[in-house]
Design a protein around this motif. Structure first.
Motif, PDB file in Angstrom:
ATOM      1  N   ASP A  12       0.845  -1.189   0.000  1.00 11.05           N
ATOM      2  CA  ASP A  12       0.000   0.000   0.000  1.00 11.05           C
ATOM      3  C   ASP A  12       0.884   1.243   0.000  1.00 11.05           C
ATOM      4  N   LEU A  13       1.055   1.790  -1.171  1.00  7.17           N
ATOM      5  CA  LEU A  13       1.923   2.960  -1.319  1.00  7.17           C
ATOM      6  C   LEU A  13       1.100   4.245  -1.256  1.00  7.17           C
ATOM      7  N   GLY A  25       0.062   6.120   1.009  1.00  2.00           N
ATOM      8  CA  GLY A  25       0.555   7.181   1.894  1.00  2.00           C
ATOM      9  C   GLY A  25       1.533   8.088   1.173  1.00  2.00           C
ATOM     10  N   LYS A  26       2.392   7.470   0.361  1.00  2.00           N
ATOM     11  CA  LYS A  26       3.378   8.286  -0.348  1.00  2.00           C
ATOM     12  C   LYS A  26       2.761   8.966  -1.575  1.00  2.00           C
ATOM     13  N   LEU A  65      -0.156  10.046  -1.697  1.00  4.62           N
ATOM     14  CA  LEU A  65      -0.927  11.142  -1.124  1.00  4.62           C
ATOM     15  C   LEU A  65      -0.045  12.377  -0.948  1.00  4.62           C
ATOM     16  N   HIS A  66       1.118  12.160  -0.367  1.00  3.96           N
ATOM     17  CA  HIS A  66       2.020  13.290  -0.116  1.00  3.96           C
ATOM     18  C   HIS A  66       3.157  13.244  -1.136  1.00  3.96           C
ATOM     19  N   GLU A  98       4.395  15.297  -2.992  1.00  2.00           N
ATOM     20  CA  GLU A  98       5.319  16.425  -3.127  1.00  2.00           C
ATOM     21  C   GLU A  98       6.550  16.202  -2.252  1.00  2.00           C
ATOM     22  N   ILE A  99       6.449  15.264  -1.319  1.00  2.00           N
ATOM     23  CA  ILE A  99       7.547  15.034  -0.387  1.00  2.00           C
ATOM     24  C   ILE A  99       8.329  13.777  -0.733  1.00  2.00           C
ATOM     25  N   TRP A 100       7.594  12.727  -1.087  1.00  2.00           N
ATOM     26  CA  TRP A 100       8.238  11.425  -1.232  1.00  2.00           C
ATOM     27  C   TRP A 100       8.576  11.145  -2.686  1.00  2.00           C
TER      28      TRP A 100
END
Lengths: 261, 247, 245, 317
Positions: free
Chosen positions: A215-216, A218-219, A221-222, A224-226
């Motif tokens: 389940d990626l 989380g990344k 979703l964000h 711009e960071i990951w």
């Protein structure tokens, strides 16, 4: 070539059944309805807020696809026995292993169909919201989700040969939805328990499928960071999924092979 | 005493809109007390549909069906009926005795009745001593015998049997025929469908033929005997259905 | 009880016991009990950890009981129709709505039995290091059977309208998802017309150490559940009475 | 068509509809989860309950969906990294807002802004040396957003939190905390909308003095902006100061009316009154005093101070 054709024929029959029985459509419709509810929230008239939509949509798609896979997979083999449709099938020159594999591929195909339908909504939705699709991370996420569906399918097959269809359904859903929770509880309990308990937790961690690894979202979703996962990590995850799907699938085959019909 | 079976102008359709199919059209007949009536027709002629409507499992588009005067669907009408479905599986997780207890209690038998009746009916259908066996171990023929046993368990006055001899071996068919003869002699009313026309011929005092959803012929006992002298019921049936001449 | 219900309930119970799924859930719940036992033997130091284990154990028990009830109930009628075991049953002098009622009652009995089988060991095993109100516990125990009755009614209703797998899915969504969905009801008031058996789940209230519901609240909640159950079960009966088999 | 249903059951459909209708109406009114702890209106209670590691993991088992969303905003702020509960940025109370009227910290988006404060908070997924799972743990840390807890937190755009504040207050309009924190973040992008949001909160919770504190602080910020930007800004600012003063005054009056008699030194009292309430009440009183001095002069301010010092002896001129 002949084997490939046999595989395709069996897989196609599974997909046809899944598509004709309309269950998938209801799942997709329910999912889309919920996504629609999510997009209908007005965010103070501010534009460019995509994370809420991204999270809701990705979470729903993951959940509903898993639901579809488990529902489809657990009934494949038992129903063949119950309705005695297995006799005319196995009366052909068809090895049982190929039969199980074909069934598995069929379920996977149906799940992919389901996922593709979701994506047909998700991607235009992101365009509409003018959000970054983060396509490299998204691509990796989808790939991992497909691996997860394979894992789920082989696990569900194994369960359906060990238990009755309803029991397999219950267990499959429980294992899938509680997987993350079980993992977290194990992490905490490990600190508290003694050597025997630790061995048990260690064994369980390696015996049970770790769905959290696929389940990626989380990344995504964000995004711009990951940054996207590195190739070695993707390879390791692919290897994990292949080995574990193979093990469960082989277990299912071993049970199926020796089963008197 | 009211009439066991009354069917008046029965019409049943399946499907909706353009796919609507008339399975049974304006069928009317009655079966009187003590009669043994055979119900024959080709595959898909409407036999099972008529019987299901009679039992209240499906609802007629037009017309009416009654069991002992009560409209089908009213449980009261089924109080004196024993029914054997066309294709039925019986709960695989049950034992034969448990299954008969279930059906018997639903028909209103007391525990004492059940204790007395279960060995008798099992013996009657050739399953004596198998009370404790799990049904998942039963063969198709044994399931059919058990089906007959469940129909007989409450000593019904009327027996409605759909495809009664399906799946039975020759020995079983022979036994079944003897059993039905015995029941008939005991004054039970029997209404059954079958593809075994010789069976129908030997048991029935009346035969109702159905073709493409319509009653095409009713053969009385006298006619049956007349037919029997000239030709078999089978050839009579074929000529009726194919040629439509006999009417 | 209506005549004819008893034997059907008995047969359904027999099936629930003899088929293997109950065994599986029993094994799973046994594993959870073993885990709680381990926690007790090892000893928990933080009271909050004890509370959370208690919350987890009780919540899982409640959820598993609802899951079992739902699966048993949603399976009954479609399976009887698929396997055509329904015909010999309905050939007896019993009304169809009695049959639906019996299946519903059997599922609720199975779920309730399951719930009580596990809830007390869970409660007993977890070290209770914080203050809890035992009156809330009593209410929790008393309110679960009606909640399970409601779950059974939801599953039965979906099963008379939909094919089995779909019925299970929809019932799962309603039973476990409504709690989240209805909280949007301020925006879409029509959502309050989705039944929510989880509203009778007082586990959190108990582990939060909150006092019992007032008698008025309690009675209102019980009545509300019975009304819902009656509405759904009644609709299922009506539908089944009219359904061609 | 023959009816399969006996005459005696003709009333059934009507009964079913009535039961359904009444049961639905009941749904809107009966909710056993509606208590202070469950909806977590009380900050102290919330911190206490969510302070264990297990609480963070089992957060999803909570029935309060608003609370789950609140925890989610904290994760969003940290780019998805899950930390064990601590007093984090989005868990703002009116008091925090008062310390931060300039919002100098809020042009965030880059890591390392407040290293001192946040480094060292443990993550929910443990670091390698505390993870028994070996390579499964390594993969887990790769796939999920994770950051070495010894390093400073990442902070993302606070705007993306706003939908969750919108939803959590729609789902539970009595979730005062959602209005307070949501208005704080909303004010960074749209002060008008933030005012509207607080006003909406007040419509649902007319007695929530924290909302008046938030309202006063928003007006104060507006006043500063006006004084800075406009030519005739001072006049506008003056009006806003007065409005803000009235808000703080109302907040203080409400707070004092709600405050129980038995508040001890730590700010605990009966009726769910905790340290957070106490601090917000104190803020209201202090701000009222300061603004009164600004708008009405020293003697009026002294009179107000005297009134508040009966309750808050620590208030000083």
């Amino acid at each position: 070539m002949k084997r490939g054709r046999a595989l395709w024929v069996i897989a196609r029959s599974v997909m046809l059944e899944a598509i004709r029985r309309k269950e998938i459509y209801l799942l997709v419709a329910a999912c889309l309805l919920l996504i629609g509810l999510a997009t209908s929230v007005d965010f103070f008239g501010l534009g460019g807020l995509v994370k809420f939509y991204r999270e809701t949509a990705l979470r729903l798609m993951g959940t509903f696809t898993a639901l579809a896979v488990v529902l489809l997979a657990v009934r494949q083999l038992p129903r063949e026995f119950e309705q005695r449709t297995i006799y005319p099938l196995l009366a052909r020159p068809l090895p049982r292993g190929l039969f199980v594999l074909g069934k598995g591929l069929g379920v996977l195909g149906a799940a992919l169909f389901c996922y593709a339908l979701f994506m047909l909504i998700y991607v235009p939705g992101m365009w509409y919201l003018e959000g970054d699709l983060a396509w490299r991370l998204l691509g990796q996420h989808i790939y991992l989700q497909v691996l997860q569906m394979g894992l789920l399918t082989s696990g569900a097959f194994l369960l359906s040969l060990l238990f009755s269809p309803d029991a397999a359904l219950t267990l499959g859903l429980l294992l899938y939805f509680a997987s993350g929770l079980i993992g977290q509880v194990a992490l905490t309990l490990y600190e508290l328990t003694n050597a025997a308990g630790r061995l048990l937790l260690y064994t369980a961690t390696y015996a049970l499928p770790q769905f959290v690894l696929f389940d990626l979202s989380g990344k995504v979703l964000h995004s711009e960071i990951w940054s996207p996962l590195s190739w070695p990590v993707m390879a390791a995850l692919t290897g994990y999924a292949m080995v574990y799907s193979g093990l469960y699938g082989w277990g299912a085959y071993a049970l199926f092979r020796r089963r008197p019909l | 005493m009211s009439i066991p079976i009354q069917v008046e102008g029965l019409t049943v359709s399946y499907g909706r809109g353009a796919k609507r199919v008339r399975a049974v059209q304006e069928v009317s007949f009655t079966v009187a007390e003590g009669e043994c009536v055979g119900f024959i027709g080709a595959n898909g002629a409407g036999k099972s549909t008529t019987i299901k409507a009679l039992m209240g499992f499906i609802f007629p588009e037009q017309g009416e069906t009654r069991l002992y005067g009560a409209p089908s669907g009213d449980p009261e009408g089924r109080r004196h009926v024993g029914y054997l479905p066309e294709v039925a599986l019986y709960y695989p997780f049950m034992r034969a005795g448990e299954l008969l207890t279930l059906y018997g209690s639903l028909s209103g038998l007391t525990r004492a009745d059940l204790r007395r009746r279960i060995p008798i009916v099992l013996e009657q259908v050739g399953l004596g001593g198998r009370e404790r066996e799990l049904l998942r171990t039963f063969s198709k023929g044994m399931q059919q015998r058990l089906g007959i046993a469940q129909a007989l368990i409450a000593e019904p006055k009327l027996l409605i049997l759909d495809e009664v001899s399906a799946g039975l071996d020759p020995l079983g068919r022979h036994d079944l025929r003897a059993l039905l003869q015995e029941l008939r002699k005991a004054g039970r009313t029997i209404f059954f469908s079958s593809h075994e026309l010789s069976e129908v011929e030997s048991l029935c005092n009346r035969v109702i033929m159905i073709d493409q959803g319509r009653l095409c012929h009713e053969v009385t006992q006298a006619e049956l005997q007349a037919v029997g002298r000239k030709q078999s019921l089978e050839s009579f049936f074929i000529s009726t259905v194919r040629g439509g001449a006999a009417t | 009880m209506r005549r004819g219900m008893g034997p059907i309930i008995r047969a359904t119970l027999l099936e629930a016991v003899r088929r293997r799924e109950m065994g599986v859930v029993l094994i799973l719940m046994g594993a959870m009990l073993a885990l709680l036992l381990a926690a007790r033997v090892v000893g928990l130091e933080r009271p909050a950890a004890g509370t959370l284990l208690l919350n987890l154990g009780l919540t899982l028990t409640v959820m598993a009981a609802h899951l079992v009830t739902l699966l048993v109930a949603a399976r009954q009628l479609p399976q009887e129709m698929e396997q055509r075991t329904l015909y010999p049953l309905l050939a007896r002098p019993i009304a169809r709505h009695v049959m639906v009622g019996a299946k519903w009652a059997a599922a609720a009995v199975v779920g309730t039995g399951f719930f009580y089988l596990f809830v007390l060991p869970v409660w007993w095993l977890v070290p209770r290091l914080e203050c809890y109100d035992s009156r809330t516990l009593v209410q929790l125990l008393v309110l679960q059977p009606p909640a399970l009755m409601l779950t059974a009614a939801i599953a039965i209703l979906t099963s008379v309208y939909l094919p089995r797998a779909l019925a299970v899915t929809v019932a799962l969504l309603v039973v476990f998802g409504t709690d989240y969905i209805v909280r949007w009801a301020t925006r879409w008031p029509v959502l309050v017309w989705i039944p929510n058996p989880m509203r009778l789940n007082l586990v959190l209230r108990y582990t939060d150490g909150i006092g019992p519901l007032s008698s008025v609240e309690f009675a209102a909640l019980a009545t509300w559940t019975l009304l819902w159950t009656a509405a759904l079960l009644g609709q299922a009966m009506l539908r089944f009475e009219r359904r061609p088999l | 068509m023959t009816t399969p249903r006996p005459r005696s059951r003709r009333w059934w459909p009507l009964a079913v509809w009535v039961a359904w209708l009444v049961a639905g109406i009941g749904s809107a009114r009966i909710d056993p989860a509606d208590y202070a702890g469950g909806r977590v209106r009380d900050e102290e209670e919330r911190i206490r309950r969510n302070s264990s590691a297990l609480a963070a993991m089992l957060g999803e088992f909570r029935t309060s969906i608003s609370d789950i969303m609140f925890i989610k905003t904290e994760r969003y702020l940290h780019g998805g990294v899950g930390y064990l509960p601590h007093h984090s940025e989005s868990a703002l109370t009116a008091e925090d807002l008062a310390d931060d009227v300039d919002a100098h910290q809020l042009e965030l988006g880059m890591p390392g802004d407040d290293e001192e404060e946040h480094a060292g908070v443990p993550t929910i997924i443990p670091p390698p040396h505390r993870d028994f799972r070996g390579w499964i743990g390594t993969l887990h840390r790769e796939v999920r957003p994770w950051r070495d807890p010894r390093r400073a937190h990442i902070h993302t755009d606070g705007r993306e939190l706003l939908p969750w504040f919108r939803v959590m207050t729609q789902v539970d309009p009595q979730y005062v905390r959602g209005y307070v924190a949501g208005a704080f973040w909303l004010a960074q992008v749209d002060r008008e909308a933030a005012l509207g949001f607080i006003t909406e909160g007040l419509q649902h919770n007319p007695d929530a003095f924290q909302l008046y504190v938030s309202l006063g602080l928003l007006r104060l910020r507006e006043a500063r902006a006006a004084a800075r930007d406009n030519e005739d800004g001072l006049a506008v600012a003056n009006t806003l100061w007065k409005l803000a003063r009235d808000d703080f005054r109302r907040a203080a009056a409400l707070a004092l009316a709600q405050r129980p008699d038995d508040v001890d030194d730590d700010g605990f009292g009966s009726g769910g009154w905790g340290r957070y309430h106490e601090n917000d009440a104190l803020t209201a009183a202090r701000m009222d005093y300061l603004l009164t001095r600004e708008t009405e002069g020293a003697s009026a301010a002294a009179a107000r101070l005297e009134r508040y010092r009966h309750v808050f002896p620590e208030l000083e001129p």
